[in-house]
Write a protein that holds these residues in place. Structure first.
Motif, PDB file in Angstrom:
ATOM      1  N   THR A  15       0.836  -1.205   0.000  1.00 46.20           N
ATOM      2  CA  THR A  15       0.000   0.000   0.000  1.00 46.20           C
ATOM      3  C   THR A  15       0.869   1.251   0.000  1.00 46.20           C
ATOM      4  O   THR A  15       2.045   1.216   0.351  1.00 46.20           O
ATOM      5  CB  THR A  15      -0.912   0.070   1.236  1.00 46.20           C
ATOM      6  N   GLU A  17       1.732   4.148   1.958  1.00 46.83           N
ATOM      7  CA  GLU A  17       1.570   4.510   3.363  1.00 46.83           C
ATOM      8  C   GLU A  17       2.116   5.887   3.708  1.00 46.83           C
ATOM      9  O   GLU A  17       1.783   6.436   4.736  1.00 46.83           O
ATOM     10  CB  GLU A  17       2.240   3.457   4.240  1.00 46.83           C
ATOM     11  N   VAL A  55      -4.661   4.226  -8.753  1.00 48.77           N
ATOM     12  CA  VAL A  55      -4.590   3.407  -7.546  1.00 48.77           C
ATOM     13  C   VAL A  55      -5.883   2.602  -7.432  1.00 48.77           C
ATOM     14  O   VAL A  55      -6.878   2.907  -8.077  1.00 48.77           O
ATOM     15  CB  VAL A  55      -4.382   4.261  -6.272  1.00 48.77           C
ATOM     16  N   THR A  57      -8.142  -0.088  -4.443  1.00 52.21           N
ATOM     17  CA  THR A  57      -8.203  -0.716  -3.131  1.00 52.21           C
ATOM     18  C   THR A  57      -7.894  -2.203  -3.293  1.00 52.21           C
ATOM     19  O   THR A  57      -7.951  -2.747  -4.392  1.00 52.21           O
ATOM     20  CB  THR A  57      -9.593  -0.530  -2.496  1.00 52.21           C
ATOM     21  N   LYS A  58      -7.577  -2.869  -2.193  1.00 51.77           N
ATOM     22  CA  LYS A  58      -7.217  -4.279  -2.244  1.00 51.77           C
ATOM     23  C   LYS A  58      -8.396  -5.118  -2.726  1.00 51.77           C
ATOM     24  O   LYS A  58      -9.538  -4.874  -2.368  1.00 51.77           O
ATOM     25  CB  LYS A  58      -6.774  -4.762  -0.869  1.00 51.77           C
ATOM     26  N   ALA A 132      -6.785   2.609   2.356  1.00 57.67           N
ATOM     27  CA  ALA A 132      -5.512   2.137   1.827  1.00 57.67           C
ATOM     28  C   ALA A 132      -5.642   1.885   0.328  1.00 57.67           C
ATOM     29  O   ALA A 132      -6.616   1.295  -0.135  1.00 57.67           O
ATOM     30  CB  ALA A 132      -5.094   0.857   2.540  1.00 57.67           C
ATOM     31  N   VAL A 133      -4.677   2.365  -0.430  1.00 54.91           N
ATOM     32  CA  VAL A 133      -4.676   2.175  -1.875  1.00 54.91           C
ATOM     33  C   VAL A 133      -3.330   1.615  -2.327  1.00 54.91           C
ATOM     34  O   VAL A 133      -2.313   1.779  -1.656  1.00 54.91           O
ATOM     35  CB  VAL A 133      -5.000   3.483  -2.637  1.00 54.91           C
ATOM     36  N   TYR A 134      -3.367   0.960  -3.472  1.00 54.90           N
ATOM     37  CA  TYR A 134      -2.193   0.319  -4.063  1.00 54.90           C
ATOM     38  C   TYR A 134      -1.944   0.904  -5.442  1.00 54.90           C
ATOM     39  O   TYR A 134      -2.904   1.132  -6.193  1.00 54.90           O
ATOM     40  CB  TYR A 134      -2.451  -1.182  -4.228  1.00 54.90           C
ATOM     41  N   SER A 136      -1.682   0.881  -9.182  1.00 57.59           N
ATOM     42  CA  SER A 136      -2.414  -0.058 -10.027  1.00 57.59           C
ATOM     43  C   SER A 136      -2.362   0.342 -11.491  1.00 57.59           C
ATOM     44  O   SER A 136      -2.159   1.500 -11.828  1.00 57.59           O
ATOM     45  CB  SER A 136      -3.884  -0.117  -9.603  1.00 57.59           C
TER      46      SER A 136
END
Length: 168
Positions: A15, A17, A55, A57-58, A132-134, A136
């Motif tokens: 993520t 952070e 981004v 989300t999971k 929280a984002v990743y 992508s």
């Protein structure tokens, strides 16, 4: 860095952070080439065929099973919220050698900003997201020979660096 090819949604394994993060995607070969301007194909929508950056989300296994099921049944008309791209934007007409920069700020007004070859794309910025984002990327299906790809370099604003292989 990482290399992505194929089709579908790919998330980095870590993520974002830190308060600010920046990473770049380097286009090694564009996906679908838009039709010639002389072409009379009025049904072509370049945003549908464009790679999406940003981004996400999971996602869990059930999410990917539902996407695959929809694609297999031919009813793949999902919304950005359903296909995981709500916090992503398409950037059409990419060329070999293009660089897409993504800047994320987690502040009082969280936002995602996009740059194409160093030039800001203000009109597609994303404001106000939560959670929280990743990092992508979404590669649409039907990209011709399937050999298009992008590679990613990341720079953190004081936190970890996203690295590793990402496969779609």
């Amino acid at each position: 860095g990482a290399t992505v090819s194929g089709e579908g949604l790919a998330l980095a394994g870590v993520t974002i952070e830190q308060d600010a993060a920046y990473w770049e995607w380097h286009i090694t070969k564009p996906g679908d080439t838009p039709p010639d301007e002389d072409d009379d194909d009025d049904d072509y929508d370049e945003e549908i065929h464009a790679v999406k950056f940003g981004v996400s989300t999971k996602k869990d296994k059930a999410f990917y099973r539902a996407l695959k099921s929809a694609a297999d049944s031919g009813t793949d008309e999902s919304t950005p919220m359903e296909d995981g791209t709500a916090l992503m934007r398409p950037i059409p007409q990419l060329r070999d050698g293009d660089t897409i920069g993504i800047a994320v700020q987690h502040s009082d007004l969280p936002m995602v900003q996009f740059l194409l070859n160093g030039e800001p794309l203000h009109e597609i910025a994303i404001n106000r997201f939560r959670g929280a984002v990743y990092p992508s990327i979404y590669l649409p299906g039907g990209n011709g020979d399937g050999q298009g790809g992008v590679s990613e370099n990341t720079k953190g604003g004081g936190g970890g660096v996203v690295e590793g292989d990402i496969s779609a």
